[in-house]
Motif scaffolding. Structure first.
Motif, PDB file in Angstrom:
ATOM      1  N   GLY A 136      81.654  16.689 128.949  1.00 45.18           N
ATOM      2  CA  GLY A 136      82.262  16.006 130.425  1.00 45.18           C
ATOM      3  C   GLY A 136      83.737  16.025 130.426  1.00 45.18           C
ATOM      4  N   SER A 137      84.339  17.105 129.535  1.00 41.20           N
ATOM      5  CA  SER A 137      85.907  17.025 129.301  1.00 41.20           C
ATOM      6  C   SER A 137      86.552  17.939 130.270  1.00 41.20           C
ATOM      7  CB  SER A 137      86.290  17.247 128.022  1.00 41.20           C
ATOM      8  OG  SER A 137      85.717  18.424 127.671  1.00 41.20           O
ATOM      9  N   GLY A 138      85.785  18.631 131.264  1.00 37.04           N
ATOM     10  CA  GLY A 138      86.325  19.696 132.059  1.00 37.04           C
ATOM     11  C   GLY A 138      86.862  19.129 133.384  1.00 37.04           C
ATOM     12  N   LEU A 139      86.944  20.053 134.369  1.00 39.56           N
ATOM     13  CA  LEU A 139      87.626  19.789 135.779  1.00 39.56           C
ATOM     14  C   LEU A 139      86.768  18.780 136.546  1.00 39.56           C
ATOM     15  CD1 LEU A 139      88.630  23.439 136.804  1.00 39.56           C
ATOM     16  CD2 LEU A 139      90.243  21.643 136.042  1.00 39.56           C
ATOM     17  N   ILE A 140      85.534  18.917 136.670  1.00 42.60           N
ATOM     18  CA  ILE A 140      84.544  18.103 137.518  1.00 42.60           C
ATOM     19  C   ILE A 140      83.303  17.512 136.709  1.00 42.60           C
ATOM     20  CG2 ILE A 140      85.260  19.216 139.536  1.00 42.60           C
ATOM     21  CD1 ILE A 140      82.625  20.677 139.429  1.00 42.60           C
ATOM     22  N   SER A 141      82.652  16.338 137.237  1.00 42.64           N
ATOM     23  CA  SER A 141      81.611  15.833 136.371  1.00 42.64           C
ATOM     24  C   SER A 141      80.212  16.662 136.490  1.00 42.64           C
ATOM     25  CB  SER A 141      81.298  14.625 136.918  1.00 42.64           C
ATOM     26  OG  SER A 141      80.724  14.515 138.379  1.00 42.64           O
ATOM     27  N   TYR A 142      79.483  16.293 135.617  1.00 45.07           N
ATOM     28  CA  TYR A 142      77.895  17.114 135.629  1.00 45.07           C
ATOM     29  C   TYR A 142      77.533  17.067 137.032  1.00 45.07           C
ATOM     30  CZ  TYR A 142      73.217  17.700 134.490  1.00 45.07           C
ATOM     31  OH  TYR A 142      71.811  18.305 134.533  1.00 45.07           O
ATOM     32  N   ARG A 143      77.638  15.941 137.837  1.00 44.44           N
ATOM     33  CA  ARG A 143      76.859  15.606 139.005  1.00 44.44           C
ATOM     34  C   ARG A 143      77.788  16.546 139.953  1.00 44.44           C
ATOM     35  NH1 ARG A 143      73.993  10.703 138.987  1.00 44.44           N
ATOM     36  NH2 ARG A 143      74.260   9.741 137.000  1.00 44.44           N
ATOM     37  N   GLU A 144      78.844  16.470 139.953  1.00 47.18           N
ATOM     38  CA  GLU A 144      79.466  17.261 141.141  1.00 47.18           C
ATOM     39  C   GLU A 144      79.406  18.994 140.746  1.00 47.18           C
ATOM     40  OE1 GLU A 144      83.616  14.588 141.647  1.00 47.18           O
ATOM     41  OE2 GLU A 144      83.662  15.767 140.163  1.00 47.18           O
ATOM     42  N   ALA A 145      79.485  19.124 139.580  1.00 44.39           N
ATOM     43  CA  ALA A 145      79.189  20.899 139.244  1.00 44.39           C
ATOM     44  C   ALA A 145      77.718  21.161 139.935  1.00 44.39           C
ATOM     45  CB  ALA A 145      79.190  21.103 137.768  1.00 44.39           C
ATOM     46  N   LEU A 146      76.545  20.118 139.723  1.00 46.37           N
ATOM     47  CA  LEU A 146      75.273  20.561 140.322  1.00 46.37           C
ATOM     48  C   LEU A 146      75.332  20.624 141.941  1.00 46.37           C
ATOM     49  CD1 LEU A 146      73.125  18.441 138.097  1.00 46.37           C
ATOM     50  CD2 LEU A 146      73.186  20.630 138.139  1.00 46.37           C
ATOM     51  N   SER A 147      76.178  19.769 142.613  1.00 48.50           N
ATOM     52  CA  SER A 147      76.438  19.968 144.023  1.00 48.50           C
ATOM     53  C   SER A 147      76.906  21.025 144.165  1.00 48.50           C
ATOM     54  CB  SER A 147      77.211  18.738 144.524  1.00 48.50           C
ATOM     55  OG  SER A 147      78.523  18.742 144.122  1.00 48.50           O
ATOM     56  N   ALA A 148      77.825  21.787 143.600  1.00 50.40           N
ATOM     57  CA  ALA A 148      78.520  23.029 143.762  1.00 50.40           C
ATOM     58  C   ALA A 148      77.621  24.173 143.657  1.00 50.40           C
ATOM     59  CB  ALA A 148      79.741  23.373 142.873  1.00 50.40           C
ATOM     60  N   VAL A 149      76.702  24.101 142.751  1.00 52.46           N
ATOM     61  CA  VAL A 149      75.698  24.974 142.631  1.00 52.46           C
ATOM     62  C   VAL A 149      74.522  24.946 143.606  1.00 52.46           C
ATOM     63  CG1 VAL A 149      73.759  25.676 141.037  1.00 52.46           C
ATOM     64  CG2 VAL A 149      75.630  25.078 140.099  1.00 52.46           C
ATOM     65  N   PHE A 150      74.353  23.694 144.205  1.00 46.67           N
ATOM     66  CA  PHE A 150      73.406  23.439 145.258  1.00 46.67           C
ATOM     67  C   PHE A 150      73.929  24.159 146.587  1.00 46.67           C
ATOM     68  CE2 PHE A 150      71.720  21.051 148.859  1.00 46.67           C
ATOM     69  CZ  PHE A 150      70.489  20.954 148.933  1.00 46.67           C
ATOM     70  N   LEU A 151      75.146  24.117 146.929  1.00 45.09           N
ATOM     71  CA  LEU A 151      75.624  24.719 148.044  1.00 45.09           C
ATOM     72  C   LEU A 151      75.678  26.399 147.975  1.00 45.09           C
ATOM     73  CD1 LEU A 151      76.707  24.346 150.723  1.00 45.09           C
ATOM     74  CD2 LEU A 151      79.110  23.979 149.820  1.00 45.09           C
ATOM     75  N   GLU A 152      76.072  26.547 146.654  1.00 47.70           N
ATOM     76  CA  GLU A 152      76.282  28.081 146.241  1.00 47.70           C
ATOM     77  C   GLU A 152      74.933  28.804 146.763  1.00 47.70           C
ATOM     78  OE1 GLU A 152      76.027  30.909 142.254  1.00 47.70           O
ATOM     79  OE2 GLU A 152      76.050  28.828 142.287  1.00 47.70           O
ATOM     80  N   GLY A 153      73.533  28.156 146.357  1.00 48.57           N
ATOM     81  CA  GLY A 153      72.349  28.790 146.556  1.00 48.57           C
ATOM     82  C   GLY A 153      72.253  28.920 148.226  1.00 48.57           C
ATOM     83  N   TRP A 154      72.453  27.980 148.841  1.00 57.22           N
ATOM     84  CA  TRP A 154      72.573  28.367 150.680  1.00 57.22           C
ATOM     85  C   TRP A 154      73.442  29.376 150.867  1.00 57.22           C
ATOM     86  CZ3 TRP A 154      68.317  26.529 152.367  1.00 57.22           C
ATOM     87  CH2 TRP A 154      67.724  25.606 151.884  1.00 57.22           C
ATOM     88  N   ILE A 155      74.582  29.402 150.535  1.00 50.94           N
ATOM     89  CA  ILE A 155      75.514  30.405 150.846  1.00 50.94           C
ATOM     90  C   ILE A 155      74.863  31.895 150.494  1.00 50.94           C
ATOM     91  CG2 ILE A 155      77.821  31.451 150.624  1.00 50.94           C
ATOM     92  CD1 ILE A 155      78.829  28.714 150.063  1.00 50.94           C
ATOM     93  N   PHE A 156      74.390  32.039 149.142  1.00 43.37           N
ATOM     94  CA  PHE A 156      73.552  33.350 148.784  1.00 43.37           C
ATOM     95  C   PHE A 156      72.762  33.512 149.897  1.00 43.37           C
ATOM     96  CE2 PHE A 156      74.959  33.634 144.165  1.00 43.37           C
ATOM     97  CZ  PHE A 156      76.123  34.237 144.232  1.00 43.37           C
ATOM     98  N   LEU A 157      71.822  32.558 150.169  1.00 38.88           N
ATOM     99  CA  LEU A 157      70.570  32.928 150.964  1.00 38.88           C
ATOM    100  C   LEU A 157      71.117  33.624 152.097  1.00 38.88           C
ATOM    101  CD1 LEU A 157      67.596  32.491 151.623  1.00 38.88           C
ATOM    102  CD2 LEU A 157      68.197  30.204 152.528  1.00 38.88           C
ATOM    103  N   ILE A 158      72.176  33.063 152.850  1.00 37.96           N
ATOM    104  CA  ILE A 158      72.859  33.606 154.167  1.00 37.96           C
ATOM    105  C   ILE A 158      73.120  35.049 153.884  1.00 37.96           C
ATOM    106  CG2 ILE A 158      74.568  33.459 155.819  1.00 37.96           C
ATOM    107  CD1 ILE A 158      74.699  30.469 155.451  1.00 37.96           C
TER     108      ILE A 158
END
Length: 585
Positions: A136-158
């Motif tokens: 957990g020493s990076g830019l964002i937390s594990y939870r926040e990174a998962l939220s970025a991945v979640f939104l990425e999937g919907w953008i990819f779907l479009i």
């Protein structure tokens, strides 16, 4: 006896081919449109088993997941934190198997492709070490990174629904496409030779990459496993993987023994399971004892109590959007390029449109599963390159993927057994498959430097950069520069200043067909029929009535067909060089 067994298998293959299953998956002998030559039911099952076994272990546990570090030195020696991290790892084993089972089955059932989906090795490393960071020493937390991945999937779907992802690959120069496939072959072979495989490639603290295969006592330090200060090529597990998992498998392939790769993997695994041997996967060490205790459980289930649905939707943070954009461009090149290369390796690419069957469905499945994986605590799901092992065993249809997905599902409950297949058991298979994929270099245009250098950069940066996307980016940018500047100079000089061997350049052409997926045309035709503008509508009938009698319409149709045939014939006799020169001018 062998003849009876062969006859029974052929009977089973023929029966399945004639069934609904055979027609859906377009098996050979099914009579379906575009049935896939060489696809047989038992072959697809064997290929699916091979694909499943080749998956590498997840490295996401290094993020620490939802564990909170309150100690010093990133809690590398904090017992409480390490216990929590172990629980995260067990959660991730279940989550990885579950999302891989679901996504792979959807890919096989809906897209009919022999490709498995799982958290990608390169994307795992990027998610862990570049975004979240070690513990957990990076830019964002594990939870926040998962939220970025979640939104990425919907953008990819479009992007997949409107056809942009498919179009990006189709418009790439042919030499770059071939280089991506060959580069993935090198990447697979490199993984097979490195620490996640045979351990032949290790390294030292000076040149990073060198010969490995040393024993633990010869490591540079306990924090740098595989970095040898001496004693290279002395690890007995490495030699077991080379001779049994590699050479034995190759000999079986040379004599066309079905399931050769599977035989090699299982043989090495069985030899490695007994404890009192030099090649044991369970040495008498604290780590080996832990692995053996897990192995003895045989059947177990680990709930997702620490990583399931733990997203933090902090989209107001600039770091989250930075991670999202990075995931987008890395994943769109990585996943899109990998899926396209796997389809080409399986012989499913259309040589004219440069697309493959059901590409829109395949990309949509991938996009949806990215978001679903985020809800289960997993980094972006992708078409993983180890699918090539199943394809090399003859997998051509979605039955291969369904078999792989079923084995992923079984491994959720039998994780102690399946997690105990050592890396040196699969390393030889990965090297063999990589050697099969490198054949793409034969078709690359090496005669013109503007095509050769971008292809070479793509080819070499994919394995050395440990990321498919980085190789694609290097190839595209170098291609634009090396071909764009001469184009500007040629236009400015009105064709008087051109490279010396410009006539050897591979012409870049936009492949035939539309950028929009088929479903858009189906919707358009439906709307037109409703409004009466398509054949069968009222407006069309009024228009047809003005053409004249039925005989006049027939004569006119035949005349138009004759004119079209003469036009096609005149185009066919134009020399290819003339077309290319016309394109360049």
């Amino acid at each position: 006896m062998p003849n009876k067994l062969t006859g029974r298998l052929n009977g089973l293959n023929n029966a399945v081919a004639r069934s609904v299953v055979g027609r859906w998956f377009k098996l050979e002998g099914s009579g379906a449109v575009k049935e896939r030559a060489g696809s047989r039911f038992t072959t697809e099952l064997r290929a699916g088993l091979t694909t499943w076994i080749s998956v590498n272990a997840s490295i996401l546990a290094d993020t620490g997941g939802t564990c909170v570090c309150t100690g010093e030195n990133l809690c590398v020696a904090d017992p409480e934190y390490l216990i929590c991290k172990g629980q995260i790892r067990n959660n991730l084993i279940t989550a990885t198997a579950a999302i891989s089972a679901l996504s792979t089955c959807l890919m096989g059932l809906l897209a009919n492709l022999p490709v498995g989906l799982a958290p990608g090795l390169g994307l795992n490393a990027y998610f862990t070490y570049s975004v979240v960071g070690f513990h957990g020493s990076g830019l964002i937390s594990y939870r926040e990174a998962l939220s970025a991945v979640f939104l990425e999937g919907w953008i990819f779907l479009i992007l997949s629904l409107i056809g942009i992802r498919q179009w990006l690959v189709r418009i790439m120069p042919q030499s770059l496409i071939l280089a991506v496939g060959a580069g993935i072959g090198l990447y697979i072979a490199f993984i097979g030779l490195a620490q996640h495989g045979l351990k032949v490639i290790g390294g030292d603290t000076v040149n990073l990459i060198g010969l490995g295969g040393c024993l633990a006592k010869d490591y540079a330090s306990a924090d740098l496993p595989g970095y040898c200060v001496g004693g290279q090529l002395r690890d007995p597990t490495m030699w077991l993987g080379i001779f049994v998992g590699g050479i034995l498998t190759l000999l079986l392939l040379m004599y066309r023994v079905h399931g050769a790769i599977l035989i090699g993997i299982f043989t090495v695994s069985i030899i490695s399971w007994p404890r009192p041997t030099a090649v044991s996967y369970f040495p008498h060490t604290p780590e080996g004892d832990t692995l053996f205790d897990f192995f003895k459980q045989v059947v177990t289930f680990q709930p997702l109590d620490k990583i399931g649905n733990v997203l933090s939707y902090n989209y107001g943070s600039g770091h989250v959007w930075y991670a999202l954009i990075t995931f987008l461009y890395v994943d769109i090149l990585d996943t899109t390029g990998t899926l396209y290369s796997m389809a080409k390796f399986a012989g499913l690419r259309d040589p004219e449109t440069m697309d493959f069957e059901n590409s829109s469905i395949a990309y949509c499945v991938d996009a949806v599963c990215i978001s679903m994986g985020a809800l289960m605590g997993i980094s972006p799901v992708t078409a993983y390159i180890e699918s090539a092992t199943g394809i090399s065993e003859g997998g051509k249809t979605g039955l291969t993927a369904l078999t792989t997905g079923f084995m992923f599902f079984v491994s959720i409950f039998f994780a102690p057994i399946f997690a105990s297949i050592p890396s040196w058991a699969t390393g030889g298979a990965l090297v063999i498959v990589g050697s099969m994929m490198i054949r793409n270099v034969l078709e690359i245009n090496w005669d013109y430097i503007g095509d050769a250098v971008p292809a070479f950069l793509t080819l070499i940066i994919i394995p050395f950069g440990n990321n498919i996307a980085y190789g694609v980016i290097a190839g595209i940018f170098s291609y634009i520069i090396l071909n764009g500047i001469p184009l500007i100079i040629r236009k400015a000089s009105r064709g008087r200043i051109v490279p010396s061997n410009y006539d050897m350049a591979e012409p870049w052409v936009i492949p035939p067909g539309s950028m929009f997926p088929p479903w858009m045309y189906m919707v358009r035709n439906y709307v037109q029929r409703k409004r009466g503008w398509a054949p069968g509508g009222e407006a069309a009938e009024r228009y047809d009535s003005r053409l004249g009698s039925e005989e006049e319409v027939k004569d006119k149709t035949e005349m138009d067909a004759t004119e079209m045939e003469s036009m096609t014939t005149s185009v066919d006799i134009v020399p290819a060089s003339g077309l290319q020169q016309s394109h360049r001018s």
